[in-house]
Design a protein around this motif. Structure first.
Motif, PDB file in Angstrom:
ATOM      1  N   ALA A 178       1.043  -1.315  -0.146  1.00  0.00           N
ATOM      2  CA  ALA A 178       0.026  -0.084   0.001  1.00  0.00           C
ATOM      3  C   ALA A 178       0.842   1.291   0.115  1.00  0.00           C
ATOM      4  N   ASP A 179       1.816   1.241   0.916  1.00  0.00           N
ATOM      5  CA  ASP A 179       2.866   2.484   0.854  1.00  0.00           C
ATOM      6  C   ASP A 179       3.627   2.505  -0.484  1.00  0.00           C
ATOM      7  N   ALA A 180       3.808   1.396  -1.012  1.00  0.00           N
ATOM      8  CA  ALA A 180       4.677   1.625  -2.466  1.00  0.00           C
ATOM      9  C   ALA A 180       3.885   2.347  -3.603  1.00  0.00           C
ATOM     10  N   VAL A 181       2.501   1.868  -3.553  1.00  0.00           N
ATOM     11  CA  VAL A 181       1.824   2.244  -4.732  1.00  0.00           C
ATOM     12  C   VAL A 181       0.889   3.389  -4.506  1.00  0.00           C
ATOM     13  N   GLY A 183      -2.386 -12.339  -4.682  1.00  0.00           N
ATOM     14  CA  GLY A 183      -2.109 -11.703  -3.157  1.00  0.00           C
ATOM     15  C   GLY A 183      -1.864 -10.363  -3.378  1.00  0.00           C
ATOM     16  N   VAL A 184      -0.790  -9.928  -4.054  1.00  0.00           N
ATOM     17  CA  VAL A 184      -0.422  -8.736  -4.178  1.00  0.00           C
ATOM     18  C   VAL A 184      -1.292  -7.741  -4.769  1.00  0.00           C
ATOM     19  N   VAL A 185      -2.275  -8.105  -5.703  1.00  0.00           N
ATOM     20  CA  VAL A 185      -3.261  -7.004  -6.281  1.00  0.00           C
ATOM     21  C   VAL A 185      -4.743  -7.049  -5.499  1.00  0.00           C
ATOM     22  N   ARG A 186      -4.920  -8.119  -4.796  1.00  0.00           N
ATOM     23  CA  ARG A 186      -6.487  -8.199  -4.136  1.00  0.00           C
ATOM     24  C   ARG A 186      -6.124  -7.880  -2.908  1.00  0.00           C
ATOM     25  N   GLY A 197      -3.875  -4.723  -0.726  1.00  0.00           N
ATOM     26  CA  GLY A 197      -3.207  -4.749  -2.039  1.00  0.00           C
ATOM     27  C   GLY A 197      -3.437  -3.556  -3.054  1.00  0.00           C
ATOM     28  N   VAL A 198      -2.771  -4.003  -4.228  1.00  0.00           N
ATOM     29  CA  VAL A 198      -2.751  -2.709  -5.452  1.00  0.00           C
ATOM     30  C   VAL A 198      -3.889  -2.245  -5.632  1.00  0.00           C
ATOM     31  N   PHE A 199      -5.178  -2.824  -5.910  1.00  0.00           N
ATOM     32  CA  PHE A 199      -6.125  -2.420  -6.424  1.00  0.00           C
ATOM     33  C   PHE A 199      -7.045  -1.589  -5.313  1.00  0.00           C
ATOM     34  N   ALA A 200      -6.929  -1.806  -4.323  1.00  0.00           N
ATOM     35  CA  ALA A 200      -7.311  -1.121  -3.021  1.00  0.00           C
ATOM     36  C   ALA A 200      -6.498   0.231  -2.589  1.00  0.00           C
ATOM     37  N   ASN A 201      -5.476   0.342  -3.321  1.00  0.00           N
ATOM     38  CA  ASN A 201      -4.575   1.234  -2.780  1.00  0.00           C
ATOM     39  C   ASN A 201      -3.912   2.138  -3.671  1.00  0.00           C
ATOM     40  N   ALA A 202      -3.957   1.770  -4.979  1.00  0.00           N
ATOM     41  CA  ALA A 202      -3.320   2.896  -6.099  1.00  0.00           C
ATOM     42  C   ALA A 202      -4.320   3.795  -6.242  1.00  0.00           C
ATOM     43  N   LYS A 203      -3.963   4.906  -7.002  1.00  0.00           N
ATOM     44  CA  LYS A 203      -4.788   6.078  -7.360  1.00  0.00           C
ATOM     45  C   LYS A 203      -5.286   5.654  -8.717  1.00  0.00           C
ATOM     46  N   ALA A 204      -6.546   6.317  -8.687  1.00  0.00           N
ATOM     47  CA  ALA A 204      -7.431   6.039  -9.896  1.00  0.00           C
ATOM     48  C   ALA A 204      -6.400   6.389 -11.237  1.00  0.00           C
ATOM     49  N   GLY A 205      -6.594   5.544 -12.187  1.00  0.00           N
ATOM     50  CA  GLY A 205      -6.044   5.811 -13.684  1.00  0.00           C
ATOM     51  C   GLY A 205      -4.549   5.353 -13.484  1.00  0.00           C
ATOM     52  N   GLU A 263      -9.263  -7.910 -16.097  1.00  0.00           N
ATOM     53  CA  GLU A 263     -10.525  -7.446 -16.339  1.00  0.00           C
ATOM     54  C   GLU A 263     -10.911  -6.976 -14.903  1.00  0.00           C
ATOM     55  N   GLU A 264     -10.489  -7.089 -13.720  1.00  0.00           N
ATOM     56  CA  GLU A 264     -10.753  -6.767 -12.345  1.00  0.00           C
ATOM     57  C   GLU A 264     -10.028  -5.309 -12.366  1.00  0.00           C
ATOM     58  N   ALA A 265      -9.010  -5.182 -12.889  1.00  0.00           N
ATOM     59  CA  ALA A 265      -8.244  -4.162 -12.623  1.00  0.00           C
ATOM     60  C   ALA A 265      -8.863  -2.908 -13.494  1.00  0.00           C
TER      61      ALA A 265
END
Length: 294
Positions: free
Chosen positions: A52-55, A73-76, A80-88, A107-109
């Protein structure tokens, strides 16, 4: 300056991250162990304390982890990535995983508002160090266009091969070709040594003819030197060959040579040699001929 987060700083991931720093990107890395993070910081990058801190501020997120469950495990999940990365943000998965998993995660991303490409790499540790990787990319043309400048900093041959999951399908074919070539090279070296031939000279002339290949160039000397320090571990190739044989079966394709080499690689991993370079197939080939190279 484009901000890049890279998750997974292993044998391949760390030199890839370092080359992104050299290319002028603002790079933040996260790894389960601390030492690779420290090495990235020494090279001019930044370290993160969590995914979360990285992304959180990244324009581009790269994942380079061993297997399908690792990527999931990393993205979900909430960390994970999907919950913490900024939109776009654009997600580039350089891992080698199952094509169906790559398609589902892409597709999830996209549904979550991110760009996504599956972009597995070939070239091993040296290719990663030299920024000379071959990268096969699956995803939409728009997402490929966004990813291409970043991929140019870590690779030499970058090709869009189709929609989501296509990159992983081409990577599976790559691993099939590489495995069969390594086994053929191992058999050839055992054959040459049995006759007392000057193997250095033999590999030189073979490399200049139709038998020449990058496998011969990169793995021949390792076999002659009995040096199986991992550039690409047998355990990972075992995973990849499992993907190949399973995917081939699902579409009714027969891969007899691939299946045979898959069993040899699996035998090496099962007996505890999974940490060796995949040129370690040479060890088993010698043993099957009644020779001990230890």
């Amino acid at each position: 300056m484009t901000s890049i987060a890279i998750i997974g700083l292993g044998i391949m991931g760390l030199p890839m991250a370092t080359n992104l720093v050299k290319a002028g990107y603002d790079v933040t890395g996260f790894n389960r162990s601390q030492e690779p993070i420290d090495k990235l910081v020494e090279a001019g990058g930044k370290g993160a304390t969590s995914i979360a801190d990285a992304v959180k501020d990244a324009d581009v997120i790269i994942t380079m982890v061993p297997d399908s469950p690792d990527v999931e495990g990393v993205v979900r999940g909430e960390d994970g990535v999907f919950a913490n990365a900024k939109a776009g943000a654009l997600w580039i998965d350089n891992s080698s995983i199952r094509p169906d998993v790559a398609k589902t995660l892409a597709e999830e991303a996209v549904a979550a508002g991110f760009g996504a490409v599956d972009a597995p790499v070939s070239g091993g540790e040296q290719g990663a160090i030299d920024a000379a990787l071959s990268i096969m990319v699956g995803g939409s043309p728009e997402h490929f266009a966004a990813a291409e400048p970043v991929l140019n900093a870590i690779g030499k041959t970058i090709v869009h091969v189709g929609p989501a999951g296509a990159g992983q399908t081409v990577k599976a074919a790559n691993q099939l070709i590489v495995a069969v070539n390594i086994q053929a090279l191992a058999e050839a070296v055992v054959f040459l040594e049995a006759f007392g031939v000057d193997t250095d000279a033999a590999l030189k002339v073979l490399g200049g003819g139709l038998a020449g290949s990058k496998v011969l160039d990169q793995k021949g000397q390792k076999m002659l030197d009995r040096n199986f320090d991992p550039g690409f571990r047998l355990a990972l190739h075992n995973k990849d060959l499992g993907i190949v044989t399973s995917a081939a079966r699902s579409v009714g394709v027969t891969v007899p040579l691939g299946a045979a080499v898959a069993q040899l690689v699996n035998a090496l991993v099962a007996r505890g040699d999974g940490g060796l370079d995949h040129s370690g197939l040479f060890k088993l080939t010698n043993e099957l001929s009644g020779k001990d190279i230890s």
